[in-house]
Design a protein around this motif. Structure first.
Motif, mmCIF file in Angstrom:
data_model
loop_
_atom_site.group_PDB
_atom_site.id
_atom_site.type_symbol
_atom_site.label_atom_id
_atom_site.label_comp_id
_atom_site.label_asym_id
_atom_site.label_seq_id
_atom_site.Cartn_x
_atom_site.Cartn_y
_atom_site.Cartn_z
ATOM 1 N N LEU A 56 0.853 -1.185 0.000
ATOM 2 C CA LEU A 56 0.000 0.000 0.000
ATOM 3 C C LEU A 56 0.888 1.233 0.000
ATOM 4 C CD1 LEU A 56 -2.688 -0.970 2.692
ATOM 5 C CD2 LEU A 56 -2.934 -1.058 0.205
ATOM 6 N N PRO A 57 0.435 2.336 -0.598
ATOM 7 C CA PRO A 57 1.230 3.570 -0.549
ATOM 8 C C PRO A 57 1.340 4.090 0.877
ATOM 9 C CG PRO A 57 -0.949 3.998 -1.459
ATOM 10 C CD PRO A 57 -0.826 2.511 -1.335
ATOM 11 N N ASP A 58 2.396 4.848 1.129
ATOM 12 C CA ASP A 58 2.544 5.474 2.449
ATOM 13 C C ASP A 58 1.294 6.300 2.749
ATOM 14 O OD1 ASP A 58 5.057 4.442 2.197
ATOM 15 O OD2 ASP A 58 6.114 6.339 2.489
ATOM 16 N N PRO A 59 0.787 6.228 3.963
ATOM 17 C CA PRO A 59 -0.403 7.017 4.297
ATOM 18 C C PRO A 59 -0.081 8.494 4.461
ATOM 19 C CG PRO A 59 0.366 5.818 6.231
ATOM 20 C CD PRO A 59 1.230 5.375 5.091
ATOM 21 N N VAL A 60 -0.863 9.322 3.794
ATOM 22 C CA VAL A 60 -0.775 10.775 3.963
ATOM 23 C C VAL A 60 -2.102 11.206 4.590
ATOM 24 C CG1 VAL A 60 -0.588 12.996 2.796
ATOM 25 C CG2 VAL A 60 0.793 11.055 2.023
ATOM 26 N N VAL A 61 -2.027 11.832 5.743
ATOM 27 C CA VAL A 61 -3.221 12.111 6.541
ATOM 28 C C VAL A 61 -3.594 13.589 6.465
ATOM 29 C CG1 VAL A 61 -4.241 11.965 8.851
ATOM 30 C CG2 VAL A 61 -2.622 10.223 8.077
ATOM 31 N N GLU A 62 -4.901 13.826 6.296
ATOM 32 C CA GLU A 62 -5.488 15.172 6.265
ATOM 33 C C GLU A 62 -4.897 16.034 5.166
ATOM 34 O OE1 GLU A 62 -7.962 16.565 7.241
ATOM 35 O OE2 GLU A 62 -8.669 15.685 9.071
ATOM 36 N N GLU A 63 -4.605 15.436 4.028
ATOM 37 C CA GLU A 63 -4.173 16.205 2.864
ATOM 38 C C GLU A 63 -5.391 16.922 2.305
ATOM 39 O OE1 GLU A 63 -1.625 15.371 -1.209
ATOM 40 O OE2 GLU A 63 -2.704 13.763 -0.230
ATOM 41 N N GLU A 64 -5.163 18.043 1.650
ATOM 42 C CA GLU A 64 -6.274 18.787 1.053
ATOM 43 C C GLU A 64 -6.964 17.970 -0.038
ATOM 44 O OE1 GLU A 64 -7.694 21.710 1.881
ATOM 45 O OE2 GLU A 64 -6.403 21.556 3.622
ATOM 46 N N ASP A 65 -6.199 17.074 -0.673
ATOM 47 C CA ASP A 65 -6.754 16.160 -1.673
ATOM 48 C C ASP A 65 -7.370 16.907 -2.851
ATOM 49 O OD1 ASP A 65 -7.182 13.474 -2.444
ATOM 50 O OD2 ASP A 65 -9.300 13.712 -2.033
#
Length: 285
Positions: free
Chosen positions: A87-96
């Motif tokens: 799985l890709p590294d988790p990025v949290v609370e990105e604006e997306d």
């Protein structure tokens, strides 16, 4: 004494760093590797004949993309021997803002490096095919074909509709509470019939080697996990978007972090993505 020319070069680079990180991370799925590529681009920027660069952002985006294309070749070899689901590294609370969710990033893994670059640069970051062509050193017609092929492969991974953010975060918090307390009735009501669990331990922490598929299998696993959670604890640290999906960060009994992301379709959880590999969680500390 400081060098004014270097200070000016750094001052021009720093505002572009977040944009370059978004490109690199979406190309590679690794925060650490993306940081390395952006730093290498910075070094090349400092060494470049900057007076001859008319558009620093385009120059740096090209540099980062080309570095990522080279990096993808070795990354693919490493993933052939990766233990369990990747799985890709988790990025949290990105604006997306580019609408690149975790399922779409997994779909990108199935593309060739050039297809991935063409799709991201054109469909996600909105560059014209002339610019894409200059970046990946192919003619515009070839880039158009690359993007078309990529689009066909990733179409199914695009969210058909987005769950409203606050509703999604409520869903995630309810999932945490039910899964940790052993409330299988509440948990079961949240799951789709063909729900799946994908756990990335990378061979460094306990995790299922193959995805767990289907309602009954997923409930059975969570029954066992709930007993462990109740005996040893699992502390909720934060609820937020994890790679664009509702999810949360927890501190587990072994003292390590863990992220959980929920893909929600038609009001039910269709997929659960759990990252346990400590190498992928260091940036969250």
């Amino acid at each position: 004494m400081s060098d004014p020319m270097h200070e000016d070069a750094a001052a021009r680079f720093d505002p572009l760093r977040p944009k370059l990180m978004r490109v690199a991370y979406r190309m590679l799925g690794s925060v650490a590797d993306a940081e390395d590529m952006v730093q290498e681009a910075f070094i090349r920027w400092m060494r470049a004949d900057r007076a001859a660069v008319r558009e620093p952002e385009a120059f740096l985006r090209r540099t980062v993309t080309r570095l990522c294309l080279d990096q993808l070749k070795s990354a693919r070899r490493q993933r052939e021997t990766y233990v369990g689901p990747w799985l890709p590294d988790p990025v949290v609370e990105e604006e997306d803002e580019e609408d690149v969710t975790l399922p779409l990033m997994l779909a990108l893994e199935r593309l060739s490096p050039l297809e991935r670059a063409a799709f991201l640069l054109h469909d996600v970051f909105g560059l014209g095919f002339e610019e894409v062509a200059a970046t990946i050193k192919r003619d515009p017609a070839a880039c158009r074909q690359l993007a078309t092929r990529a689009r066909a492969h990733v179409r199914e991974a695009r969210p058909r509709f987005r769950i409203e953010k606050e509703r999604g975060l409520e869903f995630a918090e309810a999932f945490f509470t039910a899964s940790r307390s052993g409330d299988m009735k509440t948990l079961g009501a949240m799951l789709a019939a063909d729900v799946s669990v994908h756990a990335d331990g990378g061979g460094k922490r306990a995790a299922a080697i193959e995805p767990i598929i289907g309602f009954d299998a997923v409930i059975k696993v969570h029954e066992k996990l709930a007993a462990l959670f109740q005996a040893h604890g699992s502390k909720l640290l934060r609820v937020g978007l994890v790679n664009g999906l509702p999810g949360f960060i927890t501190l587990e009994a072994d003292g390590e972090l863990q992220t959980t992301a929920l893909e929600i379709e038609d009001g039910k959880i269709a997929a659960i993505y759990v990252v346990r590999n400590p190498d992928k969680l260091r940036h969250l500390h």
